[in-house]
Design a protein around this motif. Structure first.
Motif, PDB file in Angstrom:
ATOM      1  N   PHE A 132     -47.733  -5.527  -2.865  1.00 27.71           N
ATOM      2  CA  PHE A 132     -48.218  -5.139  -1.535  1.00 27.71           C
ATOM      3  C   PHE A 132     -47.550  -3.832  -1.095  1.00 27.71           C
ATOM      4  O   PHE A 132     -46.574  -3.382  -1.682  1.00 27.71           O
ATOM      5  CB  PHE A 132     -47.946  -6.244  -0.519  1.00 27.71           C
ATOM      6  N   GLU A 133     -48.099  -3.239  -0.045  1.00 29.13           N
ATOM      7  CA  GLU A 133     -47.576  -1.991   0.490  1.00 29.13           C
ATOM      8  C   GLU A 133     -46.799  -2.266   1.781  1.00 29.13           C
ATOM      9  O   GLU A 133     -47.306  -2.896   2.711  1.00 29.13           O
ATOM     10  CB  GLU A 133     -48.711  -1.005   0.760  1.00 29.13           C
ATOM     11  N   HIS A 134     -45.584  -1.795   1.819  1.00 24.52           N
ATOM     12  CA  HIS A 134     -44.671  -1.940   2.951  1.00 24.52           C
ATOM     13  C   HIS A 134     -45.255  -1.265   4.192  1.00 24.52           C
ATOM     14  O   HIS A 134     -45.800  -0.162   4.116  1.00 24.52           O
ATOM     15  CB  HIS A 134     -43.353  -1.274   2.546  1.00 24.52           C
ATOM     16  N   ARG A 135     -45.166  -1.921   5.344  1.00 25.71           N
ATOM     17  CA  ARG A 135     -45.662  -1.318   6.579  1.00 25.71           C
ATOM     18  C   ARG A 135     -45.029   0.049   6.813  1.00 25.71           C
ATOM     19  O   ARG A 135     -43.863   0.273   6.503  1.00 25.71           O
ATOM     20  CB  ARG A 135     -45.428  -2.223   7.785  1.00 25.71           C
ATOM     21  N   TYR A 136     -45.790   0.968   7.367  1.00 25.58           N
ATOM     22  CA  TYR A 136     -45.409   2.344   7.679  1.00 25.58           C
ATOM     23  C   TYR A 136     -45.436   3.274   6.464  1.00 25.58           C
ATOM     24  O   TYR A 136     -45.066   4.443   6.569  1.00 25.58           O
ATOM     25  CB  TYR A 136     -44.018   2.433   8.321  1.00 25.58           C
ATOM     26  N   PHE A 137     -45.873   2.782   5.309  1.00 24.92           N
ATOM     27  CA  PHE A 137     -45.908   3.638   4.126  1.00 24.92           C
ATOM     28  C   PHE A 137     -47.309   3.647   3.531  1.00 24.92           C
ATOM     29  O   PHE A 137     -48.081   2.694   3.703  1.00 24.92           O
ATOM     30  CB  PHE A 137     -44.873   3.175   3.092  1.00 24.92           C
ATOM     31  N   GLY A 138     -47.634   4.762   2.853  1.00 27.24           N
ATOM     32  CA  GLY A 138     -48.965   4.900   2.284  1.00 27.24           C
ATOM     33  C   GLY A 138     -50.021   4.854   3.361  1.00 27.24           C
ATOM     34  O   GLY A 138     -49.986   5.624   4.330  1.00 27.24           O
ATOM     35  N   THR A 139     -50.960   3.930   3.226  1.00 27.96           N
ATOM     36  CA  THR A 139     -52.053   3.801   4.205  1.00 27.96           C
ATOM     37  C   THR A 139     -51.880   2.573   5.087  1.00 27.96           C
ATOM     38  O   THR A 139     -52.832   2.167   5.767  1.00 27.96           O
ATOM     39  CB  THR A 139     -53.408   3.703   3.468  1.00 27.96           C
ATOM     40  N   SER A 140     -50.681   1.987   5.078  1.00 27.37           N
ATOM     41  CA  SER A 140     -50.454   0.736   5.818  1.00 27.37           C
ATOM     42  C   SER A 140     -49.680   1.001   7.103  1.00 27.37           C
ATOM     43  O   SER A 140     -48.490   0.705   7.211  1.00 27.37           O
ATOM     44  CB  SER A 140     -49.708  -0.260   4.924  1.00 27.37           C
ATOM     45  N   ASN A 141     -50.382   1.574   8.077  1.00 29.53           N
ATOM     46  CA  ASN A 141     -49.720   2.036   9.293  1.00 29.53           C
ATOM     47  C   ASN A 141     -50.080   1.179  10.500  1.00 29.53           C
ATOM     48  O   ASN A 141     -51.245   1.086  10.880  1.00 29.53           O
ATOM     49  CB  ASN A 141     -50.116   3.495   9.567  1.00 29.53           C
ATOM     50  N   PRO A 142     -49.074   0.570  11.129  1.00 27.57           N
ATOM     51  CA  PRO A 142     -49.343  -0.259  12.310  1.00 27.57           C
ATOM     52  C   PRO A 142     -49.484   0.532  13.595  1.00 27.57           C
ATOM     53  O   PRO A 142     -49.825  -0.038  14.637  1.00 27.57           O
ATOM     54  CB  PRO A 142     -48.112  -1.169  12.366  1.00 27.57           C
ATOM     55  N   THR A 143     -49.195   1.842  13.560  1.00 28.40           N
ATOM     56  CA  THR A 143     -49.233   2.676  14.762  1.00 28.40           C
ATOM     57  C   THR A 143     -49.952   3.989  14.450  1.00 28.40           C
ATOM     58  O   THR A 143     -50.038   4.398  13.289  1.00 28.40           O
ATOM     59  CB  THR A 143     -47.813   2.982  15.267  1.00 28.40           C
ATOM     60  N   PRO A 144     -50.450   4.678  15.481  1.00 28.54           N
ATOM     61  CA  PRO A 144     -51.209   5.910  15.236  1.00 28.54           C
ATOM     62  C   PRO A 144     -50.359   7.106  14.833  1.00 28.54           C
ATOM     63  O   PRO A 144     -50.873   8.091  14.314  1.00 28.54           O
ATOM     64  CB  PRO A 144     -51.911   6.166  16.575  1.00 28.54           C
ATOM     65  N   ASP A 145     -49.061   7.045  15.105  1.00 31.17           N
ATOM     66  CA  ASP A 145     -48.167   8.120  14.672  1.00 31.17           C
ATOM     67  C   ASP A 145     -46.765   7.554  14.522  1.00 31.17           C
ATOM     68  O   ASP A 145     -46.527   6.371  14.762  1.00 31.17           O
ATOM     69  CB  ASP A 145     -48.189   9.312  15.638  1.00 31.17           C
ATOM     70  N   TYR A 146     -45.826   8.406  14.096  1.00 29.93           N
ATOM     71  CA  TYR A 146     -44.451   7.964  13.861  1.00 29.93           C
ATOM     72  C   TYR A 146     -43.498   8.491  14.933  1.00 29.93           C
ATOM     73  O   TYR A 146     -42.388   8.920  14.655  1.00 29.93           O
ATOM     74  CB  TYR A 146     -43.981   8.413  12.481  1.00 29.93           C
ATOM     75  N   SER A 147     -43.956   8.437  16.179  1.00 27.32           N
ATOM     76  CA  SER A 147     -43.075   8.779  17.285  1.00 27.32           C
ATOM     77  C   SER A 147     -41.965   7.739  17.360  1.00 27.32           C
ATOM     78  O   SER A 147     -42.069   6.638  16.807  1.00 27.32           O
ATOM     79  CB  SER A 147     -43.852   8.804  18.598  1.00 27.32           C
ATOM     80  N   LEU A 148     -40.898   8.074  18.040  1.00 24.66           N
ATOM     81  CA  LEU A 148     -39.776   7.157  18.152  1.00 24.66           C
ATOM     82  C   LEU A 148     -40.219   5.819  18.735  1.00 24.66           C
ATOM     83  O   LEU A 148     -39.818   4.746  18.259  1.00 24.66           O
ATOM     84  CB  LEU A 148     -38.681   7.780  19.023  1.00 24.66           C
TER      85      LEU A 148
END
Length: 508
Positions: A132-148
């Motif tokens: 599986f792909e770890h959240r926040y990596f590749g295409t597995s993003n739980p949020t629209p950007d990586y703001s703090l």
């Protein structure tokens, strides 16, 4: 002995992994970062990674997306996201187990599912394979950007719940057997996750094999540089070690004595070294150390250590400093016109919150750095006298990195608290766990934050003599030493035991 090409692809040391950012926001040749500098942003996981560009060779490898909760611990937050996974039933026999390769801080890749000793054991046991792909990596993003604000869901506990709920889905909906036995395997941080999943969910996970897994978080990690020196001694000789020691300490003494112009000229820095700026001085020595390490395993060929050392000990150079400066400036002349010591450039990738930024997509620099700054640490200082890289690289450089990327709120106390809680939650080197095998190489820096001795009936730890990071996960071959072969047989036998057979750690 030179490793096979397959071995070289996956047996590179964490400290020697070379990550070159191919950013769409091009870095001009003049102010490009020193080689290997980006590796520091993957401290917990930047060890053995799938080969870049690997494409599945199996028509039976199937892609999927699993819907998971963004926040597993807030019943009022019903937001969901999808993460990627792969599975393969090529070797599955009815009633067989489910073997899972736990992913880390990188995009999903089928390599370890299709090319590894774990895959070979799966074939023998009739197992269904998945990763599986770890959240926040590749295409597995739980949020629209990586703001703090959005990075607050990047916590190990959240990842473990992603993993365990996905496993439940696989058992019921993919394999079609809700009682199928589950074996986890991971390398580096992925190995840590595998053991922690077994620890937290023994009713679901039947066993876990962790190779080179950093399970003890720490802010200061001086053993890393110590092990680099040990590897140089082992693969080359003491003369090379002494040459590097002389070079770094001479450079330190010259800067302390005010001869910064000489150092600037010798190492071709873009701007004169500012001796009054401690971070710039630390960055100089950190860049020198990483650049040297990167050259030593170019193309993941460990034998490069000997070739580099032959150059550093050449009689044409009167001093170690002359040899080191000549080697580094010539070696990277085509990649850059000068070495940039700008701290702003050093952290420029870490402040890009765009999900599609190449540095975030391909290497996960901002995400993995946040994870390290808030949970793991592993800051590779040179505070120990038992290594050749001087004493200028301190915790201050890494704390400044964390604060520059994520804010002044990340004080020394908060970073320390994050590390303390990680060890408290998972037990560090005393996790009180069963059905786990920890394997490390004797020449593996990560073994200092892994588990190398463990006494449990169905859990064990083994350090393979003369082995590097990740060599034990490669398929058995004629290149294996007797000790490495024993480690691989031990892993196989423990897995068989966790599946219900009597224990026999070594197969003769």
């Amino acid at each position: 002995m030179k490793l096979s090409s397959a071995s070289l692809q996956v047996a590179g040391l964490l400290l020697l992994a070379v990550i070159v950012v191919a950013s769409g926001k091009s870095i001009d040749k003049i102010r490009r970062l020193p080689p290997g500098i980006e590796r520091m942003f993957s401290r917990a996981d930047g060890i053995v990674r799938p080969p870049k560009g690997y494409v599945s060779k199996s028509p039976r490898t199937v892609e999927g997306r699993f819907t998971s909760r963004v926040n597993h611990f807030d019943p009022q937050n019903r937001d969901t996201f999808e993460f990627a996974y792969l599975h393969n039933d090529q070797y599955y026999r009815e009633g067989g187990p489910l073997f899972i390769v736990v992913g880390g801080h990188y995009p999903i890749n089928p390599y370890f599912m299709e090319n590894s000793h774990f895959r070979d054991v799966a074939a023998l046991q009739g197992a269904w394979l998945a990763t599986f792909e770890h959240r926040y990596f590749g295409t597995s993003n739980p949020t629209p950007d990586y703001s703090l604000e959005n990075l607050r869901f990047l916590r190990t506990e959240q990842v473990l719940f992603d993993l365990i709920e996905w496993i439940d889905f696989l058992r019921r909906e993919v394999v079609g057997d809700p009682n199928v036995r589950v074996i986890l395997h991971g390398v580096g941080y992925g190995g840590s996750l595998a053991t922690w999943a077994r620890q937290k969910f023994p009713n679901i996970i039947d066993g876990a094999w962790a190779s080179s897994a950093p399970v003890r978080a720490t802010t200061n990690f001086p053993e890393f540089a110590e092990e680099v020196g040990n590897i140089i001694r082992t693969k080359a000789d003491t003369q090379c070690y002494n040459r590097i020691f002389q070079a770094f300490h001479t450079a330190e003494n010259l800067i302390d004595a005010g001869f910064t112009e000489l150092i600037s000229d010798l190492f071709n820095t873009c701007d004169p070294v500012d001796a009054d700026n401690p971070l710039e001085v630390e960055l100089l020595f950190f860049a020198m150390m990483l650049s040297l390490e990167a050259s030593m395993v170019e193309d993941l060929d460990i034998d490069n250590i000997n070739r580099v050392c032959d150059r550093l000990t050449d009689e044409e150079f009167d001093t170690g400093l002359e040899a080191l400066s000549n080697f580094l400036t010539e070696r990277y002349a085509d990649a850059r016109e000068c070495f940039d010591l700008s701290f702003e450039n050093f952290v420029r990738y870490l402040t890009d919150v765009d999900i599609d930024a190449p540095a975030n997509v391909e290497y996960g620099l901002r995400q993995s750095s946040y994870h390290d700054c808030t949970e793991f640490g592993y800051f590779e200082t040179t505070s120990s006298p038992d290594q050749p890289f001087g004493s200028k690289v301190t915790y201050d450089l890494f704390l400044a990195e964390c604060q520059a990327a994520f804010g002044e709120w990340l004080t020394e106390e908060i970073v320390y608290e994050g590390v303390r809680l990680t060890n408290f939650h998972f037990g560090a080197t005393d996790p009180r766990i069963t059905n786990v095998l920890y394997t490390n190489g004797q020449l593996d820096p990560i073994r200092h934050v892994s588990i190398t001795e463990y006494t449990n009936l169905l859990a064990n730890a083994r350090v393979t003599p003369r082995a590097f990071t990740g060599q034990d996960i490669i398929s058995i071959s004629g290149f294996d030493s007797e000790e490495l072969l024993e480690t691989k047989h031990m892993a196989e036998q423990y897995i068989i035991t966790w599946l219900g057979s009597p224990i026999s750690p070594f197969r003769k």
